[in-house]
Design a protein around this motif. Structure first.
Motif, mmCIF file in Angstrom:
data_model
loop_
_atom_site.group_PDB
_atom_site.id
_atom_site.type_symbol
_atom_site.label_atom_id
_atom_site.label_comp_id
_atom_site.label_asym_id
_atom_site.label_seq_id
_atom_site.Cartn_x
_atom_site.Cartn_y
_atom_site.Cartn_z
ATOM 1 N N GLY A 1 21.968 37.612 55.076
ATOM 2 C CA GLY A 1 21.756 38.513 53.951
ATOM 3 C C GLY A 1 22.072 39.945 54.338
ATOM 4 O O GLY A 1 22.037 40.312 55.514
ATOM 5 N N GLY B 1 20.494 34.127 52.908
ATOM 6 C CA GLY B 1 19.272 34.885 53.129
ATOM 7 C C GLY B 1 18.345 34.882 51.926
ATOM 8 O O GLY B 1 18.584 34.243 50.907
ATOM 9 N N GLY B 2 17.255 35.627 52.061
ATOM 10 C CA GLY B 2 16.220 35.668 51.039
ATOM 11 C C GLY B 2 15.027 34.828 51.454
ATOM 12 O O GLY B 2 15.156 33.810 52.112
ATOM 13 N N TYR C 1 16.991 39.571 51.594
ATOM 14 C CA TYR C 1 17.595 39.486 50.273
ATOM 15 C C TYR C 1 18.896 40.287 50.280
ATOM 16 O O TYR C 1 19.022 41.287 50.996
ATOM 17 C CB TYR C 1 16.652 40.055 49.215
ATOM 18 N N SER C 2 19.846 39.872 49.453
ATOM 19 C CA SER C 2 21.147 40.535 49.421
ATOM 20 C C SER C 2 21.333 41.308 48.115
ATOM 21 O O SER C 2 21.000 40.818 47.032
ATOM 22 C CB SER C 2 22.284 39.515 49.563
ATOM 23 N N ASP D 1 27.635 33.082 46.947
ATOM 24 C CA ASP D 1 26.257 33.560 47.065
ATOM 25 C C ASP D 1 25.350 32.345 47.216
ATOM 26 O O ASP D 1 25.074 31.638 46.250
ATOM 27 C CB ASP D 1 25.874 34.371 45.825
ATOM 28 N N GLY E 1 22.287 32.774 48.784
ATOM 29 C CA GLY E 1 20.970 33.325 49.070
ATOM 30 C C GLY E 1 20.000 33.137 47.927
ATOM 31 O O GLY E 1 20.366 32.762 46.807
ATOM 32 N N SER F 1 19.366 36.915 45.093
ATOM 33 C CA SER F 1 20.388 37.930 45.338
ATOM 34 C C SER F 1 20.647 38.720 44.058
ATOM 35 O O SER F 1 20.466 38.211 42.944
ATOM 36 C CB SER F 1 21.693 37.285 45.798
#
Length: 265
Positions: free
Chosen positions: A186, A205-206, A219-220, A247, A249, A252
């Motif tokens: 992320g 991520g996240g 988080y992105s 994406d 994550g 996001s």
């Protein structure tokens, strides 16, 4: 022939060891691999130099690379406070298969312009990465005599799941063997141009996102970026082609981006 010896460090963040150049003309070339391993180094700035060979760090904090030309791939791991700004990495590819033989192997010979893992506090800003992970004139089967073929294992920028606090801003990544920027932990991704890549960008991520046993990532935020002119490189184990934003994550945010124009519609 190491530009710095093992364990060498600057006094503190405000009084770093500074390796730089002066005068006019081409940047001076630091020959030999730049390796920071075995003993950690801290508070070092490289500016206005050309790194002629690989950059490998396996530890070390507060490392800054500014106005640097990277002549080969860079691998930075297990450090805190890593900055790369206003720098250029072009035409990174292997000259020969690492295991010898007549063919490049997609996985064994993988290479990226920048690889990072286990780092916390990363700033990548105002950089150009171009044409990394493959050679013009390659053959589909990866014949060594034709240069390195692209594959799904070679990227421009590749940050592992365990990278944290990543800012990726005002960069250009173009003509990647596979992904222009793979930001698995992320990131804050702002004002970048992803041009003519097989896959423009990939981020994960996240909270609650776990993959391959990795820890939870950041988080992105993906904002004010341009993705254009998709690439269609083809070879054995090439992976995706003409793909924009991946994406994967949790939670996001994608805001005010432009994603447009196939190279071969």
């Amino acid at each position: 022939n190491r530009p710095i010896s093992g364990g060498v460090s600057g006094e503190d963040e405000l009084h770093p060891l500074h390796i730089t150049s002066y005068g006019e003309g081409d940047l001076p070339v630091l020959k030999g691999d730049l390796r920071i391993f075995q003993e950690s180094s801290y508070n070092i700035v490289f500016s206005d130099v050309h790194l002629g060979s690989r950059l490998v760090t396996l530890s070390g904090n507060n490392l800054i690379f500014e106005d640097v030309e990277f002549g080969d791939d860079a691998s930075l791991q297990n450090g805190e406070g890593i900055t790369i700004r206003d720098s250029i990495t072009v035409d990174v590819a292997r000259d020969d298969p690492v295991r010898g033989g007549d063919f490049f192997q997609p996985h064994a010979d993988r290479i990226s312009g920048l690889y990072m893992a286990g780092n916390d506090g990363i700033l990548l800003e105002h950089n150009l990465w171009d044409h990394n992970g493959w050679t013009d004139g390659y053959s589909y089967d990866g014949a060594a005599e034709d240069g390195q073929a692209p594959s799904k294992f070679s990227h421009i920028v590749y940050l592992q799941f365990d990278t944290r606090d990543v800012t990726f801003r005002d960069n250009i990544t173009m003509r990647a063997a596979s992904v222009g920027a793979q930001l698995r932990g992320g990131a804050f991704i702002e004002d970048n141009l992803f041009l003519h890549n097989n896959v423009a960008v990939n981020f994960l991520g996240g909270e609650g996102h776990l993959s391959e046993g990795a820890n939870e990532g950041n988080y992105s935020l993906f904002t004010n970026n341009v993705v254009t002119s998709a690439q269609f490189l083809d070879a054995i184990q090439i992976g995706a082609q003409s793909r924009g934003v991946d994406d994967y994550g949790n939670d996001s945010t994608l805001l005010d981006n432009i994603i447009t124009h196939l190279a071969d519609p």
